[in-house]
Scaffold this motif. Structure first.
Motif, mmCIF file in Angstrom:
data_model
loop_
_atom_site.group_PDB
_atom_site.id
_atom_site.type_symbol
_atom_site.label_atom_id
_atom_site.label_comp_id
_atom_site.label_asym_id
_atom_site.label_seq_id
_atom_site.Cartn_x
_atom_site.Cartn_y
_atom_site.Cartn_z
ATOM 1 N N GLU A 16 0.832 -1.196 0.000
ATOM 2 C CA GLU A 16 0.000 0.000 0.000
ATOM 3 C C GLU A 16 0.874 1.256 0.000
ATOM 4 O O GLU A 16 0.574 2.235 -0.690
ATOM 5 N N LYS A 34 -12.427 4.838 -10.487
ATOM 6 C CA LYS A 34 -12.951 3.535 -10.064
ATOM 7 C C LYS A 34 -13.546 2.825 -11.269
ATOM 8 O O LYS A 34 -14.285 3.409 -12.056
ATOM 9 N N ASN A 116 -11.728 -1.694 -8.658
ATOM 10 C CA ASN A 116 -10.343 -1.345 -8.932
ATOM 11 C C ASN A 116 -10.219 0.175 -8.987
ATOM 12 O O ASN A 116 -10.881 0.817 -9.795
ATOM 13 N N TYR A 117 -9.404 0.712 -8.112
ATOM 14 C CA TYR A 117 -9.108 2.141 -8.099
ATOM 15 C C TYR A 117 -7.782 2.294 -8.841
ATOM 16 O O TYR A 117 -6.733 1.899 -8.333
ATOM 17 N N ARG A 132 -5.379 -0.295 -6.938
ATOM 18 C CA ARG A 132 -5.792 -0.727 -5.596
ATOM 19 C C ARG A 132 -7.076 -1.511 -5.798
ATOM 20 O O ARG A 132 -8.064 -0.983 -6.325
ATOM 21 N N CYS A 133 -7.097 -2.773 -5.416
ATOM 22 C CA CYS A 133 -8.235 -3.666 -5.657
ATOM 23 C C CYS A 133 -8.928 -4.021 -4.349
ATOM 24 O O CYS A 133 -8.265 -4.339 -3.363
ATOM 25 N N LEU A 134 -10.260 -3.979 -4.388
ATOM 26 C CA LEU A 134 -11.074 -4.369 -3.231
ATOM 27 C C LEU A 134 -12.054 -5.455 -3.667
ATOM 28 O O LEU A 134 -12.799 -5.264 -4.634
ATOM 29 N N TYR A 135 -12.045 -6.569 -2.930
ATOM 30 C CA TYR A 135 -12.933 -7.699 -3.217
ATOM 31 C C TYR A 135 -13.021 -8.561 -1.966
ATOM 32 O O TYR A 135 -12.026 -8.750 -1.269
ATOM 33 N N ASN A 137 -13.857 -8.108 1.047
ATOM 34 C CA ASN A 137 -13.240 -7.459 2.211
ATOM 35 C C ASN A 137 -11.722 -7.580 2.237
ATOM 36 O O ASN A 137 -11.104 -7.529 3.301
ATOM 37 N N LYS A 139 -8.110 -6.025 0.482
ATOM 38 C CA LYS A 139 -7.538 -4.909 -0.272
ATOM 39 C C LYS A 139 -6.123 -5.313 -0.665
ATOM 40 O O LYS A 139 -5.346 -5.756 0.182
ATOM 41 N N ASP A 140 -5.806 -5.208 -1.962
ATOM 42 C CA ASP A 140 -4.433 -5.430 -2.386
ATOM 43 C C ASP A 140 -4.059 -4.417 -3.461
ATOM 44 O O ASP A 140 -4.910 -3.659 -3.938
ATOM 45 N N HIS A 141 -2.785 -4.387 -3.805
ATOM 46 C CA HIS A 141 -2.257 -3.376 -4.715
ATOM 47 C C HIS A 141 -1.331 -4.045 -5.719
ATOM 48 O O HIS A 141 -0.650 -5.027 -5.385
#
Length: 182
Positions: A16, A34, A116-117, A132-135, A137, A139-141
């Protein structure tokens, strides 16, 4: 209207801290947008097992369905633009792939989504993406580099990692992370 392209990409997981460092380095802090990927597959995840990705991508009020097949050092992507109503109906009710893609015939349903941000910047005859990916709950980059030549792109990406002090971390495709993580 259907559009086809070949995608050659290189990627590495990043921390991050490195995500924010790269945004600042390339002055992209105010250029993050986004996009949401809605992934589809059969009950048995047949497409995933064949290294095929089927998704609807939403960017703002724009939607497109994409079929992505691995091929050698790249991936063939077929895209079809959708209306918002078409996309929402497909997400809600599933659809037959043959309606959009002649060479594949499965009934698929929505299985997972990933927000995906993303920021992007031209970089040495290619495009650099900082994600930056959210799925589920989680978060990874990651940092991703697309280039139209595999050997040159690989060389540029590897040098980029060295220059920016990024340790290479192999990551699964976004679709696999979203589909296989519960």
């Amino acid at each position: 209207m259907r559009k086809t392209n070949i995608e050659i990409e290189f990627k590495s997981g990043i921390t991050e801290e490195k995500y924010f460092e790269l945004l600042e380095l390339f002055e992209l802090e105010n250029n993050v947008f986004k996009q949401t990927n809605y992934y589809f597959d059969t009950d048995e995840l047949t497409l995933n097992s064949k290294h095929i990705v089927l998704r609807i991508r939403q960017k703002g009020n724009h939607y497109k369905v994409t079929l992505k097949k691995q091929s050698g050092n790249g991936a063939f992507e077929d895209h079809v633009l959708l209306s918002k109503d078409e996309a929402q109906n497909m997400i809600k009710n599933g659809f037959n792939t043959k309606e959009f893609f002649d060479d594949i015939d499965y009934f698929v349903e929505f299985r997972a989504s990933l927000d995906n941000y993303r920021a992007s910047v031209p970089y040495k005859d290619g495009i650099l993406f900082i994600d930056r990916c959210l799925y589920h709950n989680i978060k990874d980059h990651e940092v991703e580099y697309e280039h139209n030549d595999y050997e040159l792109g690989k060389e540029i990406f590897e040098q980029f990692l060295i220059d920016k002090n990024i340790e290479f971390v192999k990551v699964k495709r976004k679709s696999e992370r979203a589909l296989l993580t519960k």
